[in-house]
Design a protein around this motif. Sequence first.
Motif, PDB file in Angstrom:
ATOM      1  N   ASP A 256       0.803  -1.130  -0.051  1.00  0.00           N
ATOM      2  CA  ASP A 256       0.081  -0.075   0.053  1.00  0.00           C
ATOM      3  C   ASP A 256       0.709   1.252   0.061  1.00  0.00           C
ATOM      4  OD1 ASP A 256      -2.182  -1.259  -0.006  1.00  0.00           O
ATOM      5  OD2 ASP A 256      -2.675  -1.376   2.194  1.00  0.00           O
TER       6      ASP A 256
ATOM      7  N   GLY B 288       1.205   3.183  -3.270  1.00  0.00           N
ATOM      8  CA  GLY B 288       0.531   4.574  -3.202  1.00  0.00           C
ATOM      9  C   GLY B 288       1.318   5.893  -3.617  1.00  0.00           C
TER      10      GLY B 288
ATOM     11  N   VAL C  75      -4.754   6.110   1.737  1.00  0.00           N
ATOM     12  CA  VAL C  75      -3.840   4.937   1.535  1.00  0.00           C
ATOM     13  C   VAL C  75      -2.619   4.999   2.517  1.00  0.00           C
ATOM     14  CG1 VAL C  75      -2.934   3.188   0.411  1.00  0.00           C
ATOM     15  CG2 VAL C  75      -4.985   4.215  -0.254  1.00  0.00           C
TER      16      VAL C  75
ATOM     17  N   SER D 147      -6.846   1.066   2.170  1.00  0.00           N
ATOM     18  CA  SER D 147      -5.692   0.167   1.376  1.00  0.00           C
ATOM     19  C   SER D 147      -5.940   0.409  -0.031  1.00  0.00           C
ATOM     20  CB  SER D 147      -6.054  -1.318   1.916  1.00  0.00           C
ATOM     21  OG  SER D 147      -5.250  -2.168   1.393  1.00  0.00           O
ATOM     22  N   MET D 148      -5.065   0.054  -0.852  1.00  0.00           N
ATOM     23  CA  MET D 148      -5.260  -0.166  -2.265  1.00  0.00           C
ATOM     24  C   MET D 148      -6.553  -0.780  -2.755  1.00  0.00           C
ATOM     25  SD  MET D 148      -3.214   2.132  -3.438  1.00  0.00           S
ATOM     26  CE  MET D 148      -3.705   1.801  -5.102  1.00  0.00           C
TER      27      MET D 148
ATOM     28  N   GLY E 290     -11.027   0.413   0.861  1.00  0.00           N
ATOM     29  CA  GLY E 290      -9.813   0.439  -0.358  1.00  0.00           C
ATOM     30  C   GLY E 290     -10.291   1.586  -1.574  1.00  0.00           C
ATOM     31  N   LEU E 291      -9.212   1.715  -2.236  1.00  0.00           N
ATOM     32  CA  LEU E 291      -9.221   2.623  -3.324  1.00  0.00           C
ATOM     33  C   LEU E 291     -10.005   2.037  -4.493  1.00  0.00           C
ATOM     34  CD1 LEU E 291      -8.169   5.458  -4.287  1.00  0.00           C
ATOM     35  CD2 LEU E 291      -6.202   4.327  -5.126  1.00  0.00           C
TER      36      LEU E 291
END
Length: 353
Positions: free
Chosen positions: A169, A173, A261, A267-268, A298-299
Amino acid sequence: IYGGFALFLVILFRMVIYRCLRRLLSLGFGANNILVLGATEAGRKIAEALAKTPERGQRVVGFVDERFQVMEHEFANVPVLGKYADLASLIKKYKVTGIIIAHESSSPQEIMRVLVWVCDQPVHIYLVPELYSVVHGRFKANLVYGFELQELFAFTMPLWQVRVKRVIDILFGAFLGLISFPVCVLAAIAIKLEDRGPVFYSQERIGLYGKPFTVYKFRTMRTDAEKFGAQWATKDDPRITKVGKFLRKTRIDELPQILCVLKGDMSMVGPRPERAVFIAKLREEIPFYISRLKMKPGLTGWAQVCHHYDTSTEDVKIKLRYDMYYFENMSLLLDFQILVRTVYVVLTGKGAQ
């Protein structure tokens, strides 16, 4: 000879450690504190069985029952500590790590109601065998240390993968933030030129185990988009600006969340972070919706790459199934698969709203 002697010492050392640990657990050191939901006959059997086998490392610190105000405050030689509504404070006070549901009713609706109280808490959730058939086939479950308890919402990702996931991450990121910086600058200029409004907007979202955090995104709607209150985006939503439509289609509007993140709030890969006002509504309408809070948002995520934006409660139900699949099969390999599919979604604009 040396190999045989080394093997003998390793086996001997492991046996000594095993015996020492069992002895410490039998004396009460290092045991997990457990709450039993339901002062019932099934709950009594569980409490007595665990008391007779302290080496299992599970110690019942109390019962929780809805009849708390009209019953004796001791059951099976264990105190009755309160009602289901007191669970959050009891978990914190007694440092509880696990909850055993021994509810008297076998009605699916009653079991669902009980689980809603606990599924967003940072604890293991166990179910007595008599009640497991009520939810069988809907959730993955494991036998707990050979004892007749089934664990619901079992976190299956190994600890080393959890740590590697956090490292990924941070590295991914930071890399994504660096290479996307020019794009972010152009997006900010375009937003400012269109209507002179603010470039970013921030909202409070709910993260892991109900912890609130602030999420940042590029503004894609008019500044008065929520003058009538919070609402889902719809297809061809008139509140979305021309620049905002492009940013949403290409997912550029999500890039500022990289800050979340890096901070550790997100989190990703994980479920989409939701707003408190929607969670309060959805937890009443959708059984186990609150269980999403057992995962760091998450993203991107399995639900995001498999389904479009939420436009109704029915969409949320569909996405919940994808989120629970991800929770039950969480791994670095699945995360990699989701990241690859995310690239495809971004390039094709699939699911944009």
